[in-house]
Design an enzyme around this catalytic site. Structure first.
Site, mmCIF file in Angstrom:
data_model
loop_
_atom_site.group_PDB
_atom_site.id
_atom_site.type_symbol
_atom_site.label_atom_id
_atom_site.label_comp_id
_atom_site.label_asym_id
_atom_site.label_seq_id
_atom_site.Cartn_x
_atom_site.Cartn_y
_atom_site.Cartn_z
ATOM 1 N N SER A 163 0.948 0.332 7.803
ATOM 2 C CA SER A 163 1.239 0.515 6.489
ATOM 3 C C SER A 163 2.186 1.621 6.252
ATOM 4 O O SER A 163 2.130 2.800 6.741
ATOM 5 C CB SER A 163 -0.170 1.046 6.213
ATOM 6 O OG SER A 163 0.222 1.660 4.802
ATOM 7 N N HIS B 169 2.913 -3.575 6.156
ATOM 8 C CA HIS B 169 1.998 -3.532 5.064
ATOM 9 C C HIS B 169 2.489 -2.681 3.880
ATOM 10 O O HIS B 169 2.759 -1.635 4.283
ATOM 11 C CB HIS B 169 0.526 -3.033 5.589
ATOM 12 C CG HIS B 169 -0.336 -3.210 4.706
ATOM 13 N ND1 HIS B 169 -1.198 -4.188 4.514
ATOM 14 C CD2 HIS B 169 -1.121 -2.216 3.635
ATOM 15 C CE1 HIS B 169 -2.270 -3.935 3.461
ATOM 16 N NE2 HIS B 169 -2.116 -2.908 3.059
ATOM 17 N N ASP C 156 2.107 -0.913 0.423
ATOM 18 C CA ASP C 156 0.973 -0.726 -0.384
ATOM 19 C C ASP C 156 1.446 -0.427 -1.974
ATOM 20 O O ASP C 156 2.128 0.689 -2.099
ATOM 21 C CB ASP C 156 0.334 0.478 0.177
ATOM 22 C CG ASP C 156 -0.666 0.111 1.227
ATOM 23 O OD1 ASP C 156 -1.737 -0.818 1.000
ATOM 24 O OD2 ASP C 156 -0.872 0.526 2.217
ATOM 25 N N MET D 191 0.821 0.844 -5.498
ATOM 26 C CA MET D 191 -0.235 1.395 -6.400
ATOM 27 C C MET D 191 0.495 1.618 -7.571
ATOM 28 O O MET D 191 1.731 2.260 -7.886
ATOM 29 C CB MET D 191 -0.580 2.871 -5.766
ATOM 30 C CG MET D 191 -1.160 2.522 -4.325
ATOM 31 S SD MET D 191 -1.701 4.190 -3.376
ATOM 32 C CE MET D 191 -2.343 3.283 -1.753
ATOM 33 N N HIS E 149 0.174 -5.375 -0.685
ATOM 34 C CA HIS E 149 -1.151 -5.165 -0.975
ATOM 35 C C HIS E 149 -1.049 -4.510 -2.272
ATOM 36 O O HIS E 149 -0.958 -3.393 -2.489
ATOM 37 C CB HIS E 149 -1.714 -4.442 0.133
ATOM 38 C CG HIS E 149 -3.293 -3.854 -0.386
ATOM 39 N ND1 HIS E 149 -3.808 -2.837 0.161
ATOM 40 C CD2 HIS E 149 -4.043 -4.273 -1.460
ATOM 41 C CE1 HIS E 149 -4.870 -2.584 -0.431
ATOM 42 N NE2 HIS E 149 -5.076 -3.321 -1.333
ATOM 43 N N MET F 120 -2.391 -2.986 -5.749
ATOM 44 C CA MET F 120 -3.610 -2.199 -6.049
ATOM 45 C C MET F 120 -2.947 -1.870 -7.598
ATOM 46 O O MET F 120 -2.814 -0.624 -8.001
ATOM 47 C CB MET F 120 -3.932 -0.972 -5.395
ATOM 48 C CG MET F 120 -4.194 -1.148 -3.920
ATOM 49 S SD MET F 120 -4.115 -0.055 -2.720
ATOM 50 C CE MET F 120 -2.674 -0.567 -1.978
ATOM 51 N N MET G 172 -11.452 -3.788 2.349
ATOM 52 C CA MET G 172 -11.203 -2.383 2.433
ATOM 53 C C MET G 172 -12.290 -1.606 3.100
ATOM 54 O O MET G 172 -13.299 -1.763 2.601
ATOM 55 C CB MET G 172 -10.821 -1.657 0.841
ATOM 56 C CG MET G 172 -9.758 -2.285 0.065
ATOM 57 S SD MET G 172 -8.153 -2.131 0.738
ATOM 58 C CE MET G 172 -8.147 -0.192 0.825
ATOM 59 N N GLY H 235 -5.093 7.956 5.294
ATOM 60 C CA GLY H 235 -5.523 9.129 5.999
ATOM 61 C C GLY H 235 -6.752 9.377 5.669
ATOM 62 O O GLY H 235 -7.454 10.339 5.974
ATOM 63 N N ASP I 240 -8.366 -2.776 5.986
ATOM 64 C CA ASP I 240 -7.612 -1.549 5.763
ATOM 65 C C ASP I 240 -8.018 -0.497 5.442
ATOM 66 O O ASP I 240 -9.191 -0.459 4.628
ATOM 67 C CB ASP I 240 -7.012 -2.360 4.653
ATOM 68 C CG ASP I 240 -5.725 -1.484 4.099
ATOM 69 O OD1 ASP I 240 -5.478 -0.443 4.547
ATOM 70 O OD2 ASP I 240 -4.917 -1.990 2.969
#
Ligand code: DX5
Ligand code: ZN
Length: 220
Positions: free
Chosen positions: A9, A34, A36, A38, A67, A69, A138, A146, A176
């Protein structure tokens, strides 16, 4: 051939040097990138869009695992398909018409995934599993890298594994959030075959040492 895939990621990479970071992590042995996405609406954080995906596409041959979101989903799902993504996953609770969104991704010739938050049941899979190429469980609440692995995800991974096996389809089971060398084996034992890791890899100076240690755990 090894069935396991490690998806690095880039959420925890140095955003000022993303191209270099992608090349470095693939050279270090990561199988997938990966990505992400957002939107500060579905999740309380904001990252990058299709233009960044398109730019990174030129830096690697590795599959780009997007991914999403975001809410709404459809327009961005299509934009990422056209920006060089290989897989596009979204959260079913973010889409008004899950079956339609899956069809839209498949119509672009890409692999389609469904992502499930820690408190979201897998119920929709019963109705759309024939259109799904990847199930993403998830193991943290989405929005930040983190965070610590939520143990209840292990039971959900086991359940997802049973549903996938019963379908007889070739569907990857990706997990994930909070994956590290110390817990990757437990996650694999629950039935996962694809492992997202962000801070565990990019938080260390030697990416290859981390990825090698993860594979050693998986091969153990
Ligand atoms: C969280 C993201 C994850 C995140 C994982 O919303 O979906 O992909 O980058 O990061 P770590 O591996 O640090 O938990
Ligand atoms: Zn992710």
């Amino acid at each position: 051939m090894d069935v396991h895939r490690i998806a690095a990621s880039i959420l925890s990479a140095d955003f000022a040097r993303l191209g270099e970071e992608v090349r470095a992590v693939v050279d270090a042995g990561a199988d997938w990138i990966h990505f992400d996405v957002m939107d500060n609406h579905y999740v309380p954080n904001l990252t990058f869009g299709p233009m960044v995906c398109e730019a990174l596409r030129r830096h690697t041959q590795a599959p780009i695992d997007v991914h999403l979101m975001v809410q709404p989903v459809d327009a961005l799902a299509q934009a990422f398909c056209r920006a060089g993504a290989d897989l596009v996953s979204f959260h079913p609770d973010a889409s008004t018409h899950v079956d339609r969104t899956l069809q839209l991704i498949k119509a672009e010739g890409k692999l389609a995934g469904l992502a499930f938050n820690p408190a979201t049941p897998l119920d929709v899979l019963e109705w759309v599993i024939e259109k799904v190429d990847l199930v993403l469980v998830m193991s943290v609440n989405p929005g930040f890298g983190g965070q610590s692995f939520i143990d209840a995800a292990l039971r959900k991974i086991e359940r997802a594994r049973r549903l996938i096996d019963a379908s007889g389809r070739d569907i990857r089971l990706e997990v994930d959030g909070g994956i590290k060398v110390e817990n990757i084996r437990r996650v694999a034992d629950a039935g996962a075959d694809t492992f997202v890791a962000g801070s565990a890899i990019f938080g260390q100076a030697d990416y290859k040492a981390v990825i090698d240690a993860m594979r050693a755990e998986l091969d153990r």
